[in-house]
Design a protein around this motif. Structure first.
Motif, PDB file in Angstrom:
ATOM      1  N   GLU A 158       0.816  -1.210   0.000  1.00  0.00           N
ATOM      2  CA  GLU A 158       0.000   0.000   0.000  1.00  0.00           C
ATOM      3  C   GLU A 158       0.854   1.267   0.000  1.00  0.00           C
ATOM      4  OE1 GLU A 158      -3.450   2.271   2.661  1.00  0.00           O
ATOM      5  OE2 GLU A 158      -2.706   0.309   3.277  1.00  0.00           O
ATOM      6  N   LYS A 159       1.843   1.324   0.897  1.00  0.00           N
ATOM      7  CA  LYS A 159       2.581   2.580   1.089  1.00  0.00           C
ATOM      8  C   LYS A 159       3.960   2.590   0.435  1.00  0.00           C
ATOM      9  CE  LYS A 159       0.120   3.795   5.330  1.00  0.00           C
ATOM     10  NZ  LYS A 159       0.241   4.185   6.764  1.00  0.00           N
ATOM     11  N   ASP A 160       4.365   1.499  -0.190  1.00  0.00           N
ATOM     12  CA  ASP A 160       5.629   1.442  -0.924  1.00  0.00           C
ATOM     13  C   ASP A 160       6.828   1.752  -0.029  1.00  0.00           C
ATOM     14  OD1 ASP A 160       7.192   1.094  -3.251  1.00  0.00           O
ATOM     15  OD2 ASP A 160       7.290   3.264  -3.536  1.00  0.00           O
ATOM     16  N   ILE A 161       6.867   1.157   1.135  1.00  0.00           N
ATOM     17  CA  ILE A 161       7.986   1.344   2.060  1.00  0.00           C
ATOM     18  C   ILE A 161       8.834   0.076   2.071  1.00  0.00           C
ATOM     19  CG2 ILE A 161       8.633   1.746   4.470  1.00  0.00           C
ATOM     20  CD1 ILE A 161       6.019   3.301   4.785  1.00  0.00           C
ATOM     21  N   GLU A 162      10.141   0.247   1.860  1.00  0.00           N
ATOM     22  CA  GLU A 162      11.039  -0.897   1.804  1.00  0.00           C
ATOM     23  C   GLU A 162      11.185  -1.544   3.174  1.00  0.00           C
ATOM     24  OE1 GLU A 162      15.652  -1.929   0.423  1.00  0.00           O
ATOM     25  OE2 GLU A 162      14.701  -0.038  -0.157  1.00  0.00           O
ATOM     26  N   MET A 163      11.239  -2.877   3.172  1.00  0.00           N
ATOM     27  CA  MET A 163      11.436  -3.607   4.417  1.00  0.00           C
ATOM     28  C   MET A 163      12.841  -3.365   4.969  1.00  0.00           C
ATOM     29  SD  MET A 163       9.812  -7.354   3.557  1.00  0.00           S
ATOM     30  CE  MET A 163       8.059  -7.590   3.271  1.00  0.00           C
ATOM     31  N   ALA A 164      12.976  -3.436   6.281  1.00  0.00           N
ATOM     32  CA  ALA A 164      14.288  -3.344   6.907  1.00  0.00           C
ATOM     33  C   ALA A 164      15.132  -4.541   6.482  1.00  0.00           C
ATOM     34  CB  ALA A 164      14.142  -3.310   8.425  1.00  0.00           C
ATOM     35  N   ASP A 165      16.443  -4.360   6.416  1.00  0.00           N
ATOM     36  CA  ASP A 165      17.331  -5.413   5.933  1.00  0.00           C
ATOM     37  C   ASP A 165      17.190  -6.704   6.724  1.00  0.00           C
ATOM     38  OD1 ASP A 165      18.273  -3.757   3.970  1.00  0.00           O
ATOM     39  OD2 ASP A 165      20.083  -3.167   5.052  1.00  0.00           O
ATOM     40  N   GLU A 166      16.967  -6.582   8.025  1.00  0.00           N
ATOM     41  CA  GLU A 166      16.880  -7.793   8.844  1.00  0.00           C
ATOM     42  C   GLU A 166      15.563  -8.540   8.650  1.00  0.00           C
ATOM     43  OE1 GLU A 166      15.838  -4.230  11.526  1.00  0.00           O
ATOM     44  OE2 GLU A 166      17.300  -4.741   9.951  1.00  0.00           O
ATOM     45  N   VAL A 167      14.608  -7.908   7.973  1.00  0.00           N
ATOM     46  CA  VAL A 167      13.298  -8.531   7.731  1.00  0.00           C
ATOM     47  C   VAL A 167      13.149  -8.940   6.268  1.00  0.00           C
ATOM     48  CG1 VAL A 167      10.794  -8.155   7.804  1.00  0.00           C
ATOM     49  CG2 VAL A 167      12.266  -7.189   9.593  1.00  0.00           C
ATOM     50  N   LYS A 168      13.728  -8.182   5.387  1.00  0.00           N
ATOM     51  CA  LYS A 168      13.583  -8.391   3.940  1.00  0.00           C
ATOM     52  C   LYS A 168      14.213  -9.728   3.518  1.00  0.00           C
ATOM     53  CE  LYS A 168      15.923  -5.472   1.702  1.00  0.00           C
ATOM     54  NZ  LYS A 168      16.286  -4.114   1.319  1.00  0.00           N
ATOM     55  N   PRO A 169      13.462 -10.611   2.852  1.00  0.00           N
ATOM     56  CA  PRO A 169      14.030 -11.892   2.402  1.00  0.00           C
ATOM     57  C   PRO A 169      15.178 -11.680   1.414  1.00  0.00           C
ATOM     58  CG  PRO A 169      11.628 -11.960   2.346  1.00  0.00           C
ATOM     59  CD  PRO A 169      12.006 -10.528   2.586  1.00  0.00           C
ATOM     60  N   SER A 170      16.180 -12.535   1.484  1.00  0.00           N
ATOM     61  CA  SER A 170      17.357 -12.394   0.618  1.00  0.00           C
ATOM     62  C   SER A 170      17.037 -12.673  -0.843  1.00  0.00           C
ATOM     63  CB  SER A 170      18.473 -13.321   1.086  1.00  0.00           C
ATOM     64  OG  SER A 170      18.074 -14.686   0.972  1.00  0.00           O
ATOM     65  N   ASN A 171      15.903 -13.350  -1.098  1.00  0.00           N
ATOM     66  CA  ASN A 171      15.504 -13.618  -2.485  1.00  0.00           C
ATOM     67  C   ASN A 171      14.380 -12.697  -2.947  1.00  0.00           C
ATOM     68  OD1 ASN A 171      13.390 -14.687  -1.016  1.00  0.00           O
ATOM     69  ND2 ASN A 171      13.255 -16.594  -2.203  1.00  0.00           N
ATOM     70  N   SER A 172      14.145 -11.619  -2.221  1.00  0.00           N
ATOM     71  CA  SER A 172      13.130 -10.650  -2.652  1.00  0.00           C
ATOM     72  C   SER A 172      13.654  -9.852  -3.837  1.00  0.00           C
ATOM     73  CB  SER A 172      12.765  -9.705  -1.508  1.00  0.00           C
ATOM     74  OG  SER A 172      13.866  -8.883  -1.163  1.00  0.00           O
ATOM     75  N   HIS A 173      12.732  -9.291  -4.588  1.00  0.00           N
ATOM     76  CA  HIS A 173      13.118  -8.534  -5.783  1.00  0.00           C
ATOM     77  C   HIS A 173      14.004  -7.347  -5.416  1.00  0.00           C
ATOM     78  CE1 HIS A 173      12.942  -6.858  -9.755  1.00  0.00           C
ATOM     79  NE2 HIS A 173      12.370  -5.744  -9.324  1.00  0.00           N
ATOM     80  N   ILE A 174      13.668  -6.616  -4.381  1.00  0.00           N
ATOM     81  CA  ILE A 174      14.448  -5.449  -3.989  1.00  0.00           C
ATOM     82  C   ILE A 174      15.857  -5.845  -3.576  1.00  0.00           C
ATOM     83  CG2 ILE A 174      14.626  -3.552  -2.334  1.00  0.00           C
ATOM     84  CD1 ILE A 174      12.457  -3.182  -4.439  1.00  0.00           C
ATOM     85  N   ALA A 175      15.988  -6.954  -2.851  1.00  0.00           N
ATOM     86  CA  ALA A 175      17.299  -7.379  -2.369  1.00  0.00           C
ATOM     87  C   ALA A 175      18.243  -7.729  -3.513  1.00  0.00           C
ATOM     88  CB  ALA A 175      17.144  -8.574  -1.430  1.00  0.00           C
ATOM     89  N   LEU A 176      17.711  -8.286  -4.609  1.00  0.00           N
ATOM     90  CA  LEU A 176      18.563  -8.755  -5.692  1.00  0.00           C
ATOM     91  C   LEU A 176      18.687  -7.765  -6.845  1.00  0.00           C
ATOM     92  CD1 LEU A 176      17.435 -12.482  -5.697  1.00  0.00           C
ATOM     93  CD2 LEU A 176      19.671 -11.595  -5.030  1.00  0.00           C
ATOM     94  N   ALA A 177      17.689  -6.912  -7.042  1.00  0.00           N
ATOM     95  CA  ALA A 177      17.741  -5.957  -8.154  1.00  0.00           C
ATOM     96  C   ALA A 177      18.543  -4.716  -7.812  1.00  0.00           C
ATOM     97  CB  ALA A 177      16.331  -5.563  -8.577  1.00  0.00           C
ATOM     98  N   ASN A 178      18.742  -4.433  -6.538  1.00  0.00           N
ATOM     99  CA  ASN A 178      19.588  -3.308  -6.123  1.00  0.00           C
ATOM    100  C   ASN A 178      21.018  -3.806  -6.014  1.00  0.00           C
ATOM    101  OD1 ASN A 178      17.308  -1.752  -6.007  1.00  0.00           O
ATOM    102  ND2 ASN A 178      17.145  -1.766  -3.781  1.00  0.00           N
TER     103      ASN A 178
END
Length: 310
Positions: free
Chosen positions: A206-226
């Motif tokens: 909804e709000k387009d806020i990036e997850m914190a590194d310790e929560v964001k999965p390592s195979n998420s799109h943001i983690a791998l595309a950045n």
């Protein structure tokens, strides 16, 4: 870099993407000269007629076309035939294309008229291999429902990351253009809960806020595309992705389009996504999104287009 094509413009509400394959024709070079002049004229015309429409026509040229048309040598340093990138499960396919056109405007009629002019000019010497009509979906969201392009550079960074610099002086101000047409499995995607979808992307829906590194999965799109360079510096590309769809035949997709100062930056991102970082840890979004095209082009400056026009 003021005479660059409009690669750093921001996405518009309507877009037409076209890819053409050149034929072996005795009129080819003469037709290409006229085409280069047409691209320059279309940009001048829409700017004068519709100054507030943010309309533009951008032409990219592929490796094989560069050779066939006898364009300047040496060619741009990183222009090549894109080679498929194969992971254990997903493939960034390679497809052929000689000329790519990116037409955009706030009014679809402008895009449509530019597409007709280009088609009239090219039809005798080339065949259309792809045409996609994109549109702005709500607040710049993809069909998957998440905001797209959040990581795009802004201000002066758009020139830095989007255009060739002093490392290739003959082509300074030009840009590498990489494109992929993705088709989405919306049935499988919609079967996920919002929380599961957010883990795939790495952002709140909804709000387009990036997850914190310790929560964001390592195979998420943001983690791998950045991605980062060897010295840890952040590497960026200019994304101008657009959604498209035909609901009656259950076809939904994203046309991924990236402008960059170097193709190596884009390739590193693709390897991260399709092979994984580390290998095997591929981008989870690929379980719901299939790349059906993949082509590399070079976008010359307006001055070069003018010289090509004879």
């Amino acid at each position: 870099m003021s005479d660059s094509q409009n690669v750093t413009d921001y996405p518009n509400a309507n877009t037409i993407f076209m890819v053409w394959k050149l034929k072996d024709s005795p009129q080819l070079k003469e037709s290409f000269q006229s085409l280069c002049a047409l691209v320059l004229n279309l940009n001048n015309s829409v700017f004068n007629r519709f100054p507030d429409s943010n309309a533009s026509c951008i032409m990219g040229i592929g490796y094989e076309a560069w050779k066939k048309l006898d364009l300047p040598q040496p060619m741009p340093k990183e222009l090549c035939n894109f080679e498929a990138i194969r992971g254990t499960k997903h493939i960034a396919v390679s497809t052929s294309g000689d000329l790519h056109f990116h037409l955009r405007a706030d009014n679809k009629s402008i895009c449509f008229d530019m597409a007709m002019e280009i088609s009239d000019a090219l039809s005798p010497v080339a065949e259309s291999v792809l045409e996609v009509h994109g549109f702005k979906y709500w607040d710049a969201r993809s069909i998957l429902g998440f905001v797209d392009g959040t990581e795009n550079p802004h201000g002066e960074d758009r020139d830095y990351f989007g255009k060739v610099g002093d490392e290739d002086p003959e082509y300074k101000g030009g840009s590498y253009l990489f494109t992929q047409k993705y088709l989405h499995d919306m049935t499988a995607w919609k079967s996920l809960s919002t929380e599961e979808q957010e883990k795939v992307i790495g952002r709140s829906k909804e709000k387009d806020i990036e997850m914190a590194d310790e929560v964001k999965p390592s195979n998420s799109h943001i983690a791998l595309a950045n991605i980062e360079g060897e010295n840890g510096e952040e590497l960026k590309i200019i994304r101008d992705n657009m959604p498209f769809g035909n609901p009656s035949v259950n076809e939904f997709g994203t046309y991924f389009i990236a402008y960059a100062s170097t193709f190596s930056t884009v390739r590193k991102m693709l390897v991260n996504m399709f092979v994984g970082n580390p290998p095997g840890n591929y981008d989870r979004i690929l379980d719901f999104s299939t790349a059906v095209t993949g082509s590399l082009f070079f976008v010359p400056t307006r001055d070069l287009l003018d010289s090509f026009s004879g």
